[in-house]
Scaffold this motif. Sequence first.
Motif, PDB file in Angstrom:
ATOM      1  N   ASN A 160       0.436  -1.184  -0.282  1.00  0.00           N
ATOM      2  CA  ASN A 160      -0.138   0.204  -0.187  1.00  0.00           C
ATOM      3  C   ASN A 160       0.958   0.977  -0.010  1.00  0.00           C
ATOM      4  N   PHE A 161       1.926   1.495   0.778  1.00  0.00           N
ATOM      5  CA  PHE A 161       2.312   1.987   1.484  1.00  0.00           C
ATOM      6  C   PHE A 161       4.025   2.230   1.287  1.00  0.00           C
ATOM      7  N   ASN A 162       5.002   2.878   0.170  1.00  0.00           N
ATOM      8  CA  ASN A 162       6.648   2.726   0.229  1.00  0.00           C
ATOM      9  C   ASN A 162       6.625   4.358   0.920  1.00  0.00           C
ATOM     10  N   ALA A 163       7.521   4.871   1.508  1.00  0.00           N
ATOM     11  CA  ALA A 163       8.034   6.159   1.616  1.00  0.00           C
ATOM     12  C   ALA A 163       8.361   6.882   0.330  1.00  0.00           C
ATOM     13  N   ASN A 164       9.417   6.315  -0.371  1.00  0.00           N
ATOM     14  CA  ASN A 164       9.424   6.357  -1.397  1.00  0.00           C
ATOM     15  C   ASN A 164       9.079   5.482  -2.868  1.00  0.00           C
ATOM     16  N   ASN A 165       8.135   5.683  -2.731  1.00  0.00           N
ATOM     17  CA  ASN A 165       7.241   5.605  -4.385  1.00  0.00           C
ATOM     18  C   ASN A 165       6.180   6.904  -4.616  1.00  0.00           C
ATOM     19  N   ASN A 166       6.528   6.881  -5.475  1.00  0.00           N
ATOM     20  CA  ASN A 166       5.720   8.278  -5.883  1.00  0.00           C
ATOM     21  C   ASN A 166       3.449   8.345  -5.315  1.00  0.00           C
ATOM     22  N   ILE A 207     -18.400   8.439  -9.534  1.00  0.00           N
ATOM     23  CA  ILE A 207     -18.248   9.296 -11.324  1.00  0.00           C
ATOM     24  C   ILE A 207     -17.721  11.016  -9.689  1.00  0.00           C
ATOM     25  N   ASN A 208     -18.254  10.875  -8.994  1.00  0.00           N
ATOM     26  CA  ASN A 208     -18.276  12.163  -7.726  1.00  0.00           C
ATOM     27  C   ASN A 208     -16.519  12.084  -6.915  1.00  0.00           C
ATOM     28  N   ASP A 209     -15.868  11.075  -7.039  1.00  0.00           N
ATOM     29  CA  ASP A 209     -14.476  10.878  -6.816  1.00  0.00           C
ATOM     30  C   ASP A 209     -13.869  11.602  -8.598  1.00  0.00           C
ATOM     31  N   TRP A 210     -12.741  11.907  -8.114  1.00  0.00           N
ATOM     32  CA  TRP A 210     -11.893  12.327  -8.470  1.00  0.00           C
ATOM     33  C   TRP A 210     -11.045  11.581  -8.976  1.00  0.00           C
ATOM     34  N   TYR A 211     -11.965  10.258  -9.806  1.00  0.00           N
ATOM     35  CA  TYR A 211     -11.890   9.183 -10.625  1.00  0.00           C
ATOM     36  C   TYR A 211     -10.467   8.947 -11.894  1.00  0.00           C
ATOM     37  N   GLU A 212     -10.561  10.308 -12.536  1.00  0.00           N
ATOM     38  CA  GLU A 212      -9.001  10.226 -12.985  1.00  0.00           C
ATOM     39  C   GLU A 212      -8.043  11.001 -13.286  1.00  0.00           C
ATOM     40  N   THR A 213      -8.260  10.557 -11.351  1.00  0.00           N
ATOM     41  CA  THR A 213      -6.491  11.044 -11.326  1.00  0.00           C
ATOM     42  C   THR A 213      -6.218  10.073 -10.084  1.00  0.00           C
ATOM     43  N   ILE A 214      -4.693  10.501 -10.016  1.00  0.00           N
ATOM     44  CA  ILE A 214      -4.326   9.568  -8.488  1.00  0.00           C
ATOM     45  C   ILE A 214      -3.467  10.033  -8.045  1.00  0.00           C
ATOM     46  N   LYS A 215      -3.544   9.764  -6.463  1.00  0.00           N
ATOM     47  CA  LYS A 215      -2.925  10.468  -5.391  1.00  0.00           C
ATOM     48  C   LYS A 215      -1.419  10.271  -5.394  1.00  0.00           C
ATOM     49  N   LEU A 216      -0.923  11.181  -5.151  1.00  0.00           N
ATOM     50  CA  LEU A 216       1.166  11.445  -5.767  1.00  0.00           C
ATOM     51  C   LEU A 216       1.345  11.228  -3.908  1.00  0.00           C
ATOM     52  N   ASN A 217       2.275  10.218  -3.281  1.00  0.00           N
ATOM     53  CA  ASN A 217       2.764   9.809  -1.444  1.00  0.00           C
ATOM     54  C   ASN A 217       4.105  10.712  -1.400  1.00  0.00           C
ATOM     55  N   TYR A 218       3.270  11.737  -0.823  1.00  0.00           N
ATOM     56  CA  TYR A 218       4.859  13.061   0.038  1.00  0.00           C
ATOM     57  C   TYR A 218       5.302  12.651   1.103  1.00  0.00           C
ATOM     58  N   GLY A 219       5.086  10.409   1.123  1.00  0.00           N
ATOM     59  CA  GLY A 219       5.842  10.299   2.980  1.00  0.00           C
ATOM     60  C   GLY A 219       4.493   9.828   3.779  1.00  0.00           C
ATOM     61  N   VAL A 220       3.415  10.120   3.445  1.00  0.00           N
ATOM     62  CA  VAL A 220       2.757  10.140   4.343  1.00  0.00           C
ATOM     63  C   VAL A 220       1.644   8.461   3.961  1.00  0.00           C
ATOM     64  N   ASP A 221       1.887   8.164   5.760  1.00  0.00           N
ATOM     65  CA  ASP A 221       0.807   6.732   5.230  1.00  0.00           C
ATOM     66  C   ASP A 221      -0.818   6.606   5.687  1.00  0.00           C
ATOM     67  N   PRO A 234      11.385  12.555   0.654  1.00  0.00           N
ATOM     68  CA  PRO A 234      11.084  11.242  -0.454  1.00  0.00           C
ATOM     69  C   PRO A 234      11.132  11.912  -1.718  1.00  0.00           C
ATOM     70  N   ASN A 235      10.764  10.731  -2.780  1.00  0.00           N
ATOM     71  CA  ASN A 235      11.396  11.032  -3.934  1.00  0.00           C
ATOM     72  C   ASN A 235      10.553  11.528  -4.352  1.00  0.00           C
ATOM     73  N   THR A 236       9.340  11.766  -4.300  1.00  0.00           N
ATOM     74  CA  THR A 236       8.164  13.249  -4.566  1.00  0.00           C
ATOM     75  C   THR A 236       8.642  14.428  -4.261  1.00  0.00           C
ATOM     76  N   TRP A 237       8.853  14.145  -3.439  1.00  0.00           N
ATOM     77  CA  TRP A 237       9.855  15.687  -3.406  1.00  0.00           C
ATOM     78  C   TRP A 237      10.450  16.248  -4.383  1.00  0.00           C
ATOM     79  N   GLU A 238      11.126  15.632  -4.700  1.00  0.00           N
ATOM     80  CA  GLU A 238      12.679  15.877  -5.400  1.00  0.00           C
ATOM     81  C   GLU A 238      12.155  15.813  -6.591  1.00  0.00           C
ATOM     82  N   ARG A 239      11.061  15.259  -6.692  1.00  0.00           N
ATOM     83  CA  ARG A 239      10.446  15.298  -8.171  1.00  0.00           C
ATOM     84  C   ARG A 239       9.715  16.695  -8.468  1.00  0.00           C
ATOM     85  N   MET A 240       8.770  17.304  -7.280  1.00  0.00           N
ATOM     86  CA  MET A 240       8.189  18.592  -8.082  1.00  0.00           C
ATOM     87  C   MET A 240       8.947  19.292  -8.012  1.00  0.00           C
ATOM     88  N   LEU A 241      10.230  19.383  -6.695  1.00  0.00           N
ATOM     89  CA  LEU A 241      10.744  20.756  -6.399  1.00  0.00           C
ATOM     90  C   LEU A 241      11.582  20.565  -8.088  1.00  0.00           C
TER      91      LEU A 241
END
Length: 563
Positions: A160-166, A207-221, A234-241
């Motif tokens: 489900n969760f890994n801190a370095n996953n996107n 249909i009321n969810d943001w079904y067209e998108t995927i949540k990004l992981n910033y290291g919060v479980d 976390p890798n996502t932080w570096e990517r966004m910078l």
Amino acid sequence: MTKIIIYQVLPRLFGNTNRTRKFNGSYEENGCGKLNDFTPKALEEIKQLGTTHIWYTGVIEHALQTDYSRFGISKDFPEVVKGKAGSPYAIKDYYDINPDLAEDVPNRMQEFEALISRTQESGLKTIIDFVPNHLARQYNSDAKPKDTKEFGEADNTDTNFNANNNFYYLPTEPFSSPISSINEHEHYIEKPAKVTGNDCMSNKPTINDWYETIKLNYGVDIFNGNSKHFEPIPNTWERMLEILLFWANKKVDGFRCDMAEMVPVEFWHWVIPKVKDKYPHIIFIAEVYNPDLYRQFITHGGFDFLYDKVGVYDSLKAVMQGHAKPNSITKAWDSVTGIQQHMLFFLENHDEQRIASPFFAGDAKKGIPAMIVSGCMYTNPLMLYFGQELGEAGMDKEGFSGEDGRTTIFDYWGVEQFQNWVNDKKFDGGLLSDAAADLRAWHIHFINTIKNHEAITQGQLYDLMWYNEDNPSFDGDKIFAFLRYFKGKILLIVVNFSDEKLKCRVKIPAHAFFSMGMESKKYFKGIDLLGGENIISFPQEVAITNGAGLRLKPYSGRIYELS
């Protein structure tokens, strides 16, 4: 000093003069505006409104149903695209420009860079969206820098969760869209399913969810009490910078950060100083709806400005709709004491209903007193949504977006009132009604009146509602009044939220004159900066005891400069 005035616009709709307006129409049927439609003439007209910044909404490449595969851009499955034109907030490539907006698709980035240059040459600054919380389900960057990995490329998808996953995953479960495929032989396949952008942890978002998108992981479980795992970064932080620096290098002047509160404040505390270290002029605006988070996103997160939707916007809307009294505005601004200068005020944006729609006020004129309050209350920025100055009602049934009082962000469309102003790209308002032309002229006069006035850009606020609670000549159910002052310059601002002509007397307490350093002045005279014929004059003693007398037209206001 100059007050920041932001003009939000969707390029997709701005320059589109196609009047077909077919329900759920395609790009070819309904047309699409281009970046090149922001000509020097168009920018000059926008600047005439008093604008200092333009927020170009939807310029970064996002998922859409139009086929650009001949240009090497992968096709999107309609199952995971909202509307034919797609949501500007389902980013498909953080490093590229929406091909819909290009005259010459292979040169879309060059066209964007040229737009930035034209905007700067016109004396305006550029804001674009930064969408950090989620991306399109079919994210596929063909423009990413060399050696930059794709999001999720190195993820461990068995957990489900890994801190370095996107991303966050639902192992063994396939994704199921609430939208059926239009081709029974072609389906979007995502296995394991990823958590949806609005924190929906089901493989079957609705249909009321943001079904067209995927949540990004910033290291919060999010599966275990939102525990934080921020060391190492976390890798996502570096990517966004990297992404922020990429666009900052394109000479943009600011980022409006979508759903910033869904990203940990620790990330903003880390990333904003790094961007500003290289590009100190850049401003960061956060979309935050939880007032309990306002102060930490400013003081700790480092944001320059935050949306004030829940406070002043909601209060003004309630007053305009007759659900609240004007004194509720005082309570709203009082709740942001100490951070007022960081709040971005607005009456319309792409998420909210148009003032002129029956879902909001039903008449654009009702926005005038609220606009005066929004623009004059503090030193903070004011935002205008394209078409607001014309009384656009947003009452079209466009396709994915229904008849809801909003201008669609999902469909190819022509905005009629705005097209009347654009008038086949002449931008002369030749087809506008008298009411729409008058409303635009009012906005031009009002904004240019306030944006450089020292009492507005640097001054203090003094609320007059409390002192007039028991004033029989002041109808607090319809009127709102306050003072702005700076170094001897005083503005008395009074607005009428009702459909009646009103006579009133506004009492000003002795404490106000003392606060303004005017306690020794015996007599005051004022002229309405908004061009009204009413000139007021009163002794200080009379203002304290009986009040200064004035007249107010329906849905109007006066800004008296007192001398």
